[in-house]
Design an enzyme around this catalytic site. Structure first.
Site, PDB file in Angstrom:
ATOM      1  N   HIS A   1       0.870  -1.184   0.000  1.00 45.66           N
ATOM      2  CA  HIS A   1       0.000   0.000   0.000  1.00 45.66           C
ATOM      3  C   HIS A   1       0.902   1.228   0.000  1.00 45.66           C
ATOM      4  CE1 HIS A   1      -3.769   2.181   0.608  1.00 45.66           C
ATOM      5  NE2 HIS A   1      -2.957   3.070   1.162  1.00 45.66           N
ATOM      6  N   CYS A   2       0.708   2.100  -0.982  1.00 44.52           N
ATOM      7  CA  CYS A   2       1.596   3.260  -1.124  1.00 44.52           C
ATOM      8  C   CYS A   2       0.864   4.533  -0.695  1.00 44.52           C
ATOM      9  CB  CYS A   2       2.069   3.368  -2.576  1.00 44.52           C
ATOM     10  SG  CYS A   2       3.146   4.790  -2.834  1.00 44.52           S
ATOM     11  N   PRO A   3       1.311   5.175   0.384  1.00 46.07           N
ATOM     12  CA  PRO A   3       0.639   6.413   0.816  1.00 46.07           C
ATOM     13  C   PRO A   3       0.813   7.555  -0.182  1.00 46.07           C
ATOM     14  CG  PRO A   3       2.593   5.986   2.135  1.00 46.07           C
ATOM     15  CD  PRO A   3       2.399   4.784   1.269  1.00 46.07           C
TER      16      PRO A   3
END
Ligand SMILES: [Zn+2]
Ligand SMILES: [Zn+2]
Length: 315
Positions: A159-161
């Site tokens: 998951h990439c912020p």
């Protein structure tokens, strides 16, 4: 009424705050990009660079890189997640059986009875099928539950912020392209501002003065910093693509019936590349999803149309 899968803080004031906060890193990146656009186009190309030819070439190459880099970023952010198909979801009566199961063995029997008709190779450490208690379905190969998105995601990488999205099956190509093009964007800025950066460093203020000078110096430093981090990340993901491995699988090798195997999904370097970038060579480096059937069908229609038009021209 809340369901069993409705566990995210989606509603109420807190839910809205959490959703807004998730966009802060994306807004930060956008602010940096807009500022870099202003400094490069206005302060450098329009107000500082004097040779007309150099000015045009800089602006042309810059805008090509800018468009493709922003297009890749947009696609990474807004491509919907690949969710687990419905056939993996346990029906209510099976969920009830699972709830009543008093031992781990009886629980496993319920899951195995349901999953025996599904094509799944990944297993748990105990050799059983992987089951998500939150989503209440069997996990397909390479799917993982994302605690931020609150769902199981197909071929989840991480998951990439910075894109407020899971990097997974549907947008992995866009993410890799985004890393590559953003690196080129930063590299181009570094190379073309280097000369003006050195001039200002030597205090040759006659070349260009005022706040524009500070903007260009700062842009050079920011571009160098981003270029270094982006090239490291891009090379790492090129390595992952060539080995058909996700970031999660690098930290924990996928388990098969025969045991853990970090290269369990590798099909050879070229096929691994095609699995992410598709078969259409013309689409490899464009942020367009190139693995759906309709894409190849669309392009075969285009080819047919091209020959059809040629035929009528010749006639
Ligand atoms: Zn899940
Ligand atoms: Zn996620």
């Amino acid at each position: 009424m809340a369901t069993n899968t409705d566990f995210r803080p989606n509603s109420g004031f807190c839910g809205i705050c959490v959703r807004v906060m998730k966009w802060v890193p994306v807004l930060f990146i956008l602010c940096v990009v807009i500022w870099s656009y202003y400094v490069y186009v206005v302060q450098l190309c329009i107000l500082t660079v004097e040779p007309y030819f150099e000015k045009i070439v800089y602006l042309l190459i810059y805008h090509v890189l800018f468009v493709i880099f922003m297009w890749s970023y947009w696609q990474t952010i807004f491509t919907p997640l690949g969710l687990v198909p419905k056939k993996f979801k346990l029906p209510n009566d099976e969920i009830e059986k699972l709830r009543r199961a008093s031992t781990e063995h009886s629980r496993r029997m319920v899951i195995e009875a349901f999953a025996q008709n599904l094509t799944i190779y990944n297993r748990t450490e105990n050799g059983g099928f992987r089951y998500c208690d939150k989503c209440q379905h069997i996990k397909p190969d390479r799917a993982h539950h994302c605690s931020v998105c609150g769902v199981c995601v197909l071929k989840m990488d991480h998951h990439c912020p910075w894109v407020n999205n899971c990097v997974s099956f549907t947008n992995y190509k866009f993410f890799v392209l985004f890393l590559g093009y953003s690196f080129l964007y930063c590299l181009f800025i570094v190379l073309t501002t280097l000369h003006y950066f050195i001039l200002s460093w030597k205090h040759l203020q006659g070349e260009f003065e005022g706040s524009g000078r500070l903007h260009i110096i700062f842009l050079f430093f920011v571009a160098v910093m981003f270029a270094i981090s982006l090239v490291c990340l891009f090379c790492y993901h090129c390595y992952l693509v060539s080995h058909n491995r996700s970031t999660l699988e690098t930290f924990r090798a996928p388990i098969f019936m025969t045991g853990p195997d970090k290269n369990g999904f590798s099909l050879g370097k070229y096929n691994n590349f095609r699995e992410v970038f598709g078969d259409q060579k013309s689409l490899w480096f464009l942020p367009i999803f190139s693995r759906y059937l309709f894409t190849s069908t669309f392009f075969s229609y285009l080819k047919v149309l091209k020959w059809y038009i040629l035929y009528w021209i010749i006639i």
